[in-house]
Design a protein around this motif. Sequence first.
Motif, PDB file in Angstrom:
ATOM      1  N   TYR A  70       0.830  -1.206   0.000  1.00  0.00           N
ATOM      2  CA  TYR A  70       0.000   0.000   0.000  1.00  0.00           C
ATOM      3  C   TYR A  70       0.865   1.257   0.000  1.00  0.00           C
ATOM      4  N   ASN A  84       2.517   1.884  -3.307  1.00  0.00           N
ATOM      5  CA  ASN A  84       1.531   2.441  -4.240  1.00  0.00           C
ATOM      6  C   ASN A  84       1.229   3.896  -3.919  1.00  0.00           C
ATOM      7  N   LYS A  85       1.184   4.207  -2.626  1.00  0.00           N
ATOM      8  CA  LYS A  85       0.890   5.596  -2.224  1.00  0.00           C
ATOM      9  C   LYS A  85       1.999   6.533  -2.692  1.00  0.00           C
ATOM     10  N   PHE A 111       1.543   6.881  -6.508  1.00  0.00           N
ATOM     11  CA  PHE A 111       0.315   7.630  -6.784  1.00  0.00           C
ATOM     12  C   PHE A 111       0.490   9.117  -6.499  1.00  0.00           C
ATOM     13  N   ASP A 120       3.203  10.766  -8.875  1.00  0.00           N
ATOM     14  CA  ASP A 120       2.777  10.832 -10.281  1.00  0.00           C
ATOM     15  C   ASP A 120       1.840  11.994 -10.562  1.00  0.00           C
ATOM     16  N   ARG A 121       1.002  12.343  -9.587  1.00  0.00           N
ATOM     17  CA  ARG A 121      -0.003  13.378  -9.857  1.00  0.00           C
ATOM     18  C   ARG A 121       0.508  14.791  -9.580  1.00  0.00           C
ATOM     19  N   PRO A 126       3.367  17.418 -10.801  1.00  0.00           N
ATOM     20  CA  PRO A 126       4.441  17.630 -11.789  1.00  0.00           C
ATOM     21  C   PRO A 126       5.791  17.966 -11.153  1.00  0.00           C
ATOM     22  N   ILE A 171      -2.888  11.276   5.454  1.00  0.00           N
ATOM     23  CA  ILE A 171      -4.112  10.703   4.884  1.00  0.00           C
ATOM     24  C   ILE A 171      -4.629  11.691   3.855  1.00  0.00           C
ATOM     25  N   LEU A 172      -4.867  11.216   2.638  1.00  0.00           N
ATOM     26  CA  LEU A 172      -5.047  12.151   1.526  1.00  0.00           C
ATOM     27  C   LEU A 172      -6.281  13.027   1.679  1.00  0.00           C
ATOM     28  N   GLY A 173      -7.323  12.519   2.308  1.00  0.00           N
ATOM     29  CA  GLY A 173      -8.527  13.319   2.458  1.00  0.00           C
ATOM     30  C   GLY A 173      -8.638  14.020   3.799  1.00  0.00           C
ATOM     31  N   HIS A 183       1.615  -1.849  -7.623  1.00  0.00           N
ATOM     32  CA  HIS A 183       0.621  -1.938  -8.699  1.00  0.00           C
ATOM     33  C   HIS A 183       1.284  -1.585 -10.034  1.00  0.00           C
ATOM     34  N   LEU A 225       0.507   1.834 -11.729  1.00  0.00           N
ATOM     35  CA  LEU A 225       1.092   3.018 -11.092  1.00  0.00           C
ATOM     36  C   LEU A 225       2.576   3.135 -11.420  1.00  0.00           C
ATOM     37  N   LEU A 250       4.163   6.330 -13.794  1.00  0.00           N
ATOM     38  CA  LEU A 250       5.157   7.270 -13.269  1.00  0.00           C
ATOM     39  C   LEU A 250       6.487   7.136 -14.016  1.00  0.00           C
ATOM     40  N   THR A 252      -3.686  -5.400  -1.829  1.00  0.00           N
ATOM     41  CA  THR A 252      -3.175  -4.608  -0.712  1.00  0.00           C
ATOM     42  C   THR A 252      -4.027  -4.863   0.523  1.00  0.00           C
TER      43      THR A 252
END
Lengths: 119, 288
Positions: free
Chosen positions: A4, A7-8, A11, A14-15, A17, A42-44, A78, A81, A85, A119
Amino acid sequence: MSKYLLNKFLFTVDRDPELVERYRAEPRATVEWWESARANRILGCHADESSTWLCFEDAEREALAAHDYPRLFELGAHPFLTLTLFIAMFERDHPPLGFQTEYARRLAHVRLPYPDIAT
Amino acid sequence: MAELVAVVASTHHPFYYRASTATGEERPPFADEWVRKVEAFRQTLTRARPDVLVMVGSDHFHQLWLDNMPQFLVGKAPCYDGNFFNEEREFGLPRLVCAGQEDLSAHLLREGLDAGFDLAFSNELRIDHSITCPIITLRPQNDLPIVPVYTNIFAPPLPRPKRFVQLGRAIREMVESWPARRRVAVIGTGHLSLELGGPRQFGPHGPDPEFDRKAVEWISSGDVEGCLAEVTLDSLHLPGNATHGFMDFMLMMGVAGDGRKADYVDTYDLFHTMEAYFTWYPDGGGRS
């Protein structure tokens, strides 16, 4: 093992620039910074509500720091992902589709079943 | 009641936009034939004169993430922005905005929950190329309101293939019970055999042409039971590591109906993937 968190990393870099370029130019330093400053975010959620327990294992940290995408595949990151990238970072150094075909060649030794990506 | 006027299933190749708009030396040799096939496919939707589009796709780790991953999600918003930074970067896809058909979203959520599908929802959803690609190929004027339906074909544990078929059947029933005199098309996109980030990626064809041949036969003949008898979560690893996207085609077979032959079938063998285009015109859909 923290698929996980691998992947984080992929992720969140990659998003962004600026982070894509930073990871391309200074992979080891970027991985160290990210693990200390971002891994538990925590993203949110607000930054004060971060997690407290996420960290890479040595093999995971080293694979990211070495841009070693065949090793990331073996570790169960993953594949979408990782591919996305690494295309962002290295496609520019190759003729059209050259990086994608080299990527396949470097994984040519892999046989089914592939590493589990759950995951 | 609403009328289901077309069921459309397609691959979503993110390179189509760039290939079809390239000129001169930048234009790939396969572009002209690809454009011809896509424009013929587009006519099958145009002919149905839809008012509203239900669009089935799968977020590719854009907005949906592993800390909160829905299996099936319905967008319920007045607008949907489309495409993400990495899709502009890698595929040259344009940003766009689609209008939403919120009352149909609400209907699908209410009826879906009551039918035993624990659907997630989103009131602020940015759609990715699994939905914007068919806008570009099938309705480039982007003039119709949509209801996005996302499925998880990407982040295991996944729902099993049968669940996709069941949801497709339910979507058809729910569309046909929507108390609005509107013409609805259901459009869904997925993959045939596909490998991403593995040793079989970006070959001269899709990674498993034999799977592709069988898949096209299942879809075009409406052989839902034959497909379900062979396709499992485990078996889908064999044709390519991203082949679970085929389950979106299985969902669309559920919408079209068991044994229902497609009215339009076309394929295009490209590097990396087999493209496939299917349209059904339901004859029992109109009750208005």
